[in-house]
Scaffold this active site. Structure first.
Site, PDB file in Angstrom:
ATOM      1  N   PRO A 123      60.931  43.638 100.381  1.00 51.50           N
ATOM      2  CA  PRO A 123      61.026  44.394 101.632  1.00 51.50           C
ATOM      3  C   PRO A 123      61.067  43.452 102.832  1.00 51.50           C
ATOM      4  O   PRO A 123      60.228  42.566 102.955  1.00 51.50           O
ATOM      5  CB  PRO A 123      59.751  45.248 101.637  1.00 51.50           C
ATOM      6  CG  PRO A 123      58.820  44.550 100.706  1.00 51.50           C
ATOM      7  CD  PRO A 123      59.657  43.854  99.692  1.00 51.50           C
ATOM      8  N   CYS A 146      61.665  43.953 106.998  1.00 55.60           N
ATOM      9  CA  CYS A 146      61.885  44.905 108.085  1.00 55.60           C
ATOM     10  C   CYS A 146      63.139  44.551 108.881  1.00 55.60           C
ATOM     11  O   CYS A 146      63.388  43.385 109.187  1.00 55.60           O
ATOM     12  CB  CYS A 146      60.686  44.927 109.010  1.00 55.60           C
ATOM     13  SG  CYS A 146      59.233  45.721 108.279  1.00 55.60           S
ATOM     14  N   TYR A 163      48.238  43.825 106.966  1.00 63.43           N
ATOM     15  CA  TYR A 163      48.345  45.215 107.389  1.00 63.43           C
ATOM     16  C   TYR A 163      47.168  45.993 106.816  1.00 63.43           C
ATOM     17  O   TYR A 163      46.273  45.424 106.207  1.00 63.43           O
ATOM     18  CB  TYR A 163      49.717  45.762 107.007  1.00 63.43           C
ATOM     19  CG  TYR A 163      50.836  45.000 107.709  1.00 63.43           C
ATOM     20  CD1 TYR A 163      50.872  44.928 109.102  1.00 63.43           C
ATOM     21  CD2 TYR A 163      51.795  44.286 106.989  1.00 63.43           C
ATOM     22  CE1 TYR A 163      51.852  44.191 109.755  1.00 63.43           C
ATOM     23  CE2 TYR A 163      52.786  43.557 107.633  1.00 63.43           C
ATOM     24  CZ  TYR A 163      52.803  43.516 109.019  1.00 63.43           C
ATOM     25  OH  TYR A 163      53.766  42.785 109.676  1.00 63.43           O
TER      26      TYR A 163
END
Length: 362
Positions: free
Chosen positions: A23, A25, A186
């Protein structure tokens, strides 16, 4: 047959090769209006190109389980049906190219509400579509970030439910794998590490308490995610705080936690590092994070994927062939070269899907 291009099966799903996209962004979704958080033409072209290039599995970028869970106002989300419908266009195309579509579900916690990286990445307020971040404790990421609002127990339970709801929508959107984002500082990673978690209730203090939120999320997602489909978890194997004498998350913690994740139904650990503490020194170099994945693979029964400056075909082949990891995730290299898998297959003598429209090129 090249080890890198051997199929890989988890539960009842087979991925055609071990060249996977992590992943990353894109910060390209609309920040307001009916298309907020929904993928658009950029995302379709971006992911579609890597699928046409032979990538076996694509993990769509961190996709927020709620509006305040986004890293930036321009991030993807999967908290409503409009977003689900937009994702279906992407998953259908990936499947048509033989690529397995996966999605990373996340909540950015205290690192939320920041601008796009090419605009500096600084925290933004309501005048720039921003909001007040949440966290396990009222401890800012660094001097430039605001102090987050400490989550109540009810707030924690609400976010657990949001992860479950997001997993259900991911299934409706056509994804075959869900990855829970517990890395890079996160929200879930913030709860795991004593560097960011200063709570004194059932979600803080001891190792068992600090992993409680993560395991509750895993259990809630696994309950709605079909038994025949794999569940991934992304971890930062270390906060890189040992040299500073700080009490952070360590590689020992990761190995211990991997065994817990296995018991709770996670099938593969996507092993990265860092992101939860500012000012740390990370010894970056080719394959610098691979040893952390290898240690998990050697000391537990968990399958692992390795990431971190893996750039050339021979390097990737050796990682898989030597049993250092079950698959490799190429980030920046796939940004530079969407057809990396096809080129590597040619170099290594492996087989990879080639679209009919491109056969004249091989």
């Amino acid at each position: 047959m090249s080890s890198l291009f051997e199929p890989y099966t988890l539960r009842e799903l087979t991925v055609p090769n071990r060249v996977w996209m992590p992943p990353m962004c894109q910060y390209s979704a609309a920040p307001e209006g009916p298309g907020t958080g929904a993928p658009n033409d950029w995302h379709f072209a971006h992911y579609g190109a890597r699928a046409a290039g032979g990538t076996g599995l694509i993990v769509v970028e961190a996709t927020a389980v709620s509006p305040e869970g986004r890293i930036s106002p321009y991030d993807l989300g999967i908290w409503n049906d409009t977003q689900v419908e937009a994702f279906r266009r992407i998953t259908r195309f990936l499947v048509s190219q033989g690529t397995v579509p996966a999605v990373q579900l996340g909540h950015s916690g205290r690192k939320a509400s920041t601008d796009r990286p090419w605009k500096g990445g600084a925290p933004v307020g309501p005048d720039a579509y921003g909001w007040q971040p949440l966290g396990p404790s009222p401890v800012a990421f660094d001097e430039n970030h605001p102090v987050p609002t400490e989550l109540t127990v009810d707030g924690i339970k609400e976010i657990v439910g949001q992860f479950a709801d997001a997993a259900g929508r991911a299934l409706d959107a056509g994804f075959e794998i869900v990855e829970i984002h517990g890395a890079h500082g996160y929200l879930i990673g913030e709860f795991l590490s004593p560097h960011s978690n200063r709570r004194t209730d059932a979600y803080g203090g001891s190792y068992e308490n600090r992993m409680r939120f993560a395991l509750e999320v895993v259990d809630a997602v696994r309950e709605v995610w079909p038994d025949d489909k794999p569940l991934f978890f992304r971890i930062s194997a270390t906060d890189w705080l040992e040299e500073l004498g700080d009490n952070g998350w360590t590689a020992d913690d990761t190995v211990r936690f991997a065994a817990q994740l296995t018991a709770h139904g996670v099938d593969l650990l996507d092993v990265s590092t860092g992101g939860n503490a500012s000012g740390v020194r990370i010894p970056v170099g080719p394959g610098y994070q691979v040893p952390f994945a290898t240690r998990v693979k050697e000391e537990t029964s968990m399958a692992v994927a390795a990431v971190g400056l893996i750039t050339d075909a021979e390097q990737a082949e050796k990682i898989v062939a030597n049993g250092e990891a079950d698959a490799v995730l190429l980030g920046r290299e796939l940004l530079r070269n969407p057809s990396w898998a096809r080129h590597a297959a040619r170099e290594l003598g492996g087989d990879v899907h080639v679209p009919d429209q491109y056969h004249r090129s091989v």
